[in-house]
Write a protein that holds these residues in place. Structure first.
Motif, PDB file in Angstrom:
ATOM      1  N   THR A  95      15.075  13.139  28.925  1.00 10.31           N
ATOM      2  CA  THR A  95      16.106  12.115  28.763  1.00 10.31           C
ATOM      3  C   THR A  95      16.103  11.161  29.956  1.00 10.31           C
ATOM      4  N   VAL A  96      15.059  10.367  30.055  1.00 11.53           N
ATOM      5  CA  VAL A  96      14.901   9.490  31.218  1.00 11.53           C
ATOM      6  C   VAL A  96      15.409   8.096  30.861  1.00 11.53           C
ATOM      7  N   SER A  97      16.634   7.805  31.248  1.00  8.42           N
ATOM      8  CA  SER A  97      17.239   6.529  30.842  1.00  8.42           C
ATOM      9  C   SER A  97      16.466   5.338  31.398  1.00  8.42           C
ATOM     10  N   ALA A  98      15.933   5.448  32.590  1.00 11.03           N
ATOM     11  CA  ALA A  98      15.189   4.325  33.171  1.00 11.03           C
ATOM     12  C   ALA A  98      13.934   4.014  32.361  1.00 11.03           C
TER      13      ALA A  98
ATOM     14  N   TYR B 286      24.171  12.754  30.510  1.00  8.36           N
ATOM     15  CA  TYR B 286      23.038  13.480  29.934  1.00  8.36           C
ATOM     16  C   TYR B 286      21.691  12.906  30.361  1.00  8.36           C
ATOM     17  N   ASP B 287      21.684  11.743  30.989  1.00  8.13           N
ATOM     18  CA  ASP B 287      20.394  11.168  31.402  1.00  8.13           C
ATOM     19  C   ASP B 287      19.994  11.722  32.767  1.00  8.13           C
ATOM     20  N   VAL B 288      18.691  11.704  33.009  1.00  5.72           N
ATOM     21  CA  VAL B 288      18.147  12.220  34.274  1.00  5.72           C
ATOM     22  C   VAL B 288      17.243  11.168  34.922  1.00  5.72           C
ATOM     23  N   GLN B 289      16.923  11.403  36.176  1.00  9.28           N
ATOM     24  CA  GLN B 289      15.971  10.558  36.901  1.00  9.28           C
ATOM     25  C   GLN B 289      14.557  10.758  36.332  1.00  9.28           C
ATOM     26  N   PRO B 290      13.692   9.757  36.486  1.00 10.41           N
ATOM     27  CA  PRO B 290      12.273   9.965  36.148  1.00 10.41           C
ATOM     28  C   PRO B 290      11.719  11.137  36.961  1.00 10.41           C
TER      29      PRO B 290
ATOM     30  N   GLU C  23      23.847   6.706  30.896  1.00 12.60           N
ATOM     31  CA  GLU C  23      23.313   5.625  31.742  1.00 12.60           C
ATOM     32  C   GLU C  23      23.692   5.799  33.211  1.00 12.60           C
ATOM     33  N   GLU C  24      24.032   7.016  33.599  1.00 16.66           N
ATOM     34  CA  GLU C  24      24.476   7.207  34.984  1.00 16.66           C
ATOM     35  C   GLU C  24      23.363   6.890  35.963  1.00 16.66           C
ATOM     36  N   GLU C  25      22.144   7.249  35.588  1.00 14.69           N
ATOM     37  CA  GLU C  25      21.021   7.050  36.510  1.00 14.69           C
ATOM     38  C   GLU C  25      20.535   5.607  36.555  1.00 14.69           C
TER      39      GLU C  25
END
Lengths: 450, 450
Positions: free
Chosen positions: B28-31, B88-92, B152-154
């Motif tokens: 779940t990589v938002s970026a 729910y999003d994570v860093q790359p 979209e926290e990250e």
């Protein structure tokens, strides 16, 4: 003015056009290690075709030097020798898409020759050879000539020190005519009698093993701030360098030099327009600054996140590249040491200085008879529009040549203010090129007579 | 301590291990716009399996919010509602070659769970769901629960403002438990009651249309020098920001906040070792600086030539990225305006400020009963090692949540000082994870009773 010489010059220009085109066609890009051997062979043949004796100095690590000698003609003065310094390497042609013609094909556009190297410095050497031919056709060379042509000028003249030391006897002459020169933005033909020196160095600072989240800025130091504050402590807003001892060793200008600076022209508005300068000048006296004020320039800054958008990081590392342009009396290594000491004194022992390169400043004695002769001939050829410049704002390896030959040095040439020597569409005006051949031939005649 | 709850927590941890692994396995990589829909579906199913009613708030431009509500059990307090905020999003996962295990496969290494997101913030949400299950198995939920989970926290929580404004009624609760928390370098379990704000901006300066040869430094100004001097004028060597009005609006700490700061631990030596800090701290009182001192950080510097070797150029352009971490009372847009005004006042009207993003600071009232309750329960679970932190040194979108729900906010969690939330080999210690589940369950019990 000697009309027969003018005719002979025009004939030589016509005869030598193809040689100019052929020379420019070789892609002698020293930074890309291209075309070196082919160019050396071309020059050897060109000099020999004019009757010179050619030696290749290739005992150094870098690109060979081409050394050619001509003896004075039967009516010439065999006791006088003029040495020319040129270089055969050129800048890379990039960016290619900004050229309006092919970079290595000589083109004529709006009264200008356009090609890589036509201004810096292949064109000027060919002009000098055309002057040789014109004089030969008009009765013979008025003096002995020597040409030293290097192939690493565009990458820092890395072996000139060694070559001049090893070949001081070969180079012996009564005067030295340097590469590059011509007309400035005021259409004044410049006779430039020296160069500024330079010292280039890098400042680096490291504050952590990793880039930190910027929330830690509450207590953790920042390499970018360290560098910024260190740099800011080295120079005030008026371009004055705040380094103890920086200005101490500068040689004051002689009366002749002061007069020459006074007589120079500097068109501020034209200069601003030419470069799109958005700020006031940093010197209240640009002419004096060009000749006898040292500078400290940040060439580049690098730290932390340089991409788009936001990254909330404390950089662990920061780097600046700088150069100082130096004037006679200042010594590159010593200046670097003063800067390093000042950083410690200002509270930045963690900002490390690494010396990258140094080149000595040099200024000829303006009262030397050869310099006066160069100016007198210039007035004959160019009229009132002549400027005697004690030294250029830029550099070049004149000091090691002077150490070897101990004679006055003048830089003259065929450039104009729009030549763009390192840019796409490098050019010389065809009329300037012809005038330069005539000037060179006349200078040799005058030189041989004295 | 309720021993049956502890048993139930251990059972839930065992039962939920696979769900934790499955959740971490989704990339779940938002970026990188990866895995969003799959994750939303996973969460909807996970919440529903526990009996929640789930709504997806997807009327905004960005990634959907998952909103889940649980009603209090038959013996629970239906008048009390606790809201949880997670993402729910994570860093790359990059740099991939620095991972010792596969980033999206849950691994157990030396008593730690290792995976991207296990600390920030997928693990913490799953721990909260295990607490829900443990309570359900131990007699039912002691209060109503709401979970809002953003994606979209990250990448800057781009739509939290809109969502909280649009769904204030849905979010209504008596207290808010924020994502992220755990044990600091002293092994103190932190109850953090606010965030610093932030304003990010870019400074740029342009001095010419083209990069200039550094010989022109005799009179031409330099963008890198302009930027350096402008930056240096904004902050002194002691981390003090030299911008008029910058500190004016800071809210003084209350007596409770002062006491909390006093009681915090800060281990300078451990901190220096953890990050490899090479410089003294920039604050004489790091604990106070963490809570109530704003900062100004250079995130990056770019100008001129940044490659190897020497390029004797005057940069036409220079850019710096900065952020200021702000404390309650300071307003991001206003601070940016003050900085811009100071640049003009300091003689740098040509250095342009571009606002990039702003986030308000927030601090809960430490005297609120929920905060005292969170601390009391923490002492029961963690013993003496508890720190009440008025606000974090970092940020987060707490202010728009507070505007919507007007209740105290505490951030607690399962991280440890080596979690490396944005780094390779992100981890939580398995014992901390279990303790966090127990703490969460106990907090809900205490909250329901009052």
């Amino acid at each position: 003015m000697d009309q027969s010489l003018a005719v002979s010059v025009n004939q030589a220009l016509s005869d030598d056009y193809q040689r100019l085109a052929d020379y420019l066609h070789i892609e002698t890009v020293s930074a890309q290690h291209r075309g070196i051997n082919e160019t050396v062979a071309f020059l050897k043949q060109s000099f020999e075709a004019l009757g010179a004796i050619v030696q290749i100095f290739d005992e150094f690590e870098g690109n060979p030097f081409v050394f050619a000698t001509f003896s004075a003609g039967p009516q010439g003065n065999a006791n006088k020798t003029l040495l020319f310094y040129n270089h055969y390497d050129v800048q890379p042609p990039e960016p290619l898409d900004e050229w309006q013609t092919k970079p290595f094909d000589l083109a004529e556009v709006d009264g200008k020759y356009v090609a890589r190297g036509v201004a810096d410095d292949k064109g000027e050497l060919m002009a000098r050879l055309s002057a040789v031919k014109a004089l030969q056709n008009a009765g013979g060379l008025p003096c002995n000539l020597k040409f030293i042509v290097e192939g690493e000028e565009e990458v820092g003249s890395l072996h000139v020190d060694q070559m001049t030391a090893a070949h001081a006897a070969d180079l012996r002459a009564n005067a030295l005519v340097w590469e590059t020169g011509g007309k400035d933005a005021n259409e004044d033909f410049a006779i430039t009698c020296g160069v500024k020196g330079i010292v280039s160095f890098e400042l680096t600072v490291s504050t952590a093993d990793v880039d930190l989240h910027s929330s830690l800025a509450a207590y953790a130091d920042n390499a970018a701030w360290r560098l910024t504050k260190a740099l800011a402590s080295l120079r005030d807003a008026d371009n004055h360098v705040l380094v103890d001892g920086f200005y101490d060793d500068i040689k004051p200008l002689t009366l002749s030099e002061q007069q020459a600076v006074h007589d120079m022209h500097f068109n501020g508005e034209k200069t601003k327009q030419a470069w799109g300068l958005k700020r006031p000048f940093v010197s209240t006296d640009p002419k004096m600054a060009i000749v006898n004020e040292p500078t400290m320039t940040i060439n580049g800054l690098t730290s932390g996140y340089e991409g788009d958008g936001v990254k909330t990081v404390i950089p662990k590392f920061a780097k600046a590249k700088l150069d100082c342009r130096l004037v006679p009396g200042q010594e590159p290594q010593h200046i670097a040491e003063l800067v390093a000491a000042q950083l410690v004194k200002n509270g930045f022992p963690d900002v490390k200085l690494q010396f990258l390169l140094g080149e000595q400043p040099f200024r000829s004695n303006l009262d030397a008879s050869f310099i006066q002769q160069a100016a007198t001939v210039a007035h004959e050829v160019y009229g009132d529009h002549v400027a005697l410049v004690p030294n250029a704002a830029g550099g070049g390896p004149q000091a090691p040549f002077y150490d070897a030959v101990q004679v006055p040095i003048v830089a003259v040439g065929a450039n104009w203010s729009g030549s763009g020597p390192h840019a796409p569409n490098e050019s010389v005006r065809i009329s300037d090129y012809a005038q330069d051949v005539l000037y060179t031939a006349r200078l040799l005649q005058a030189f041989g007579k004295q």
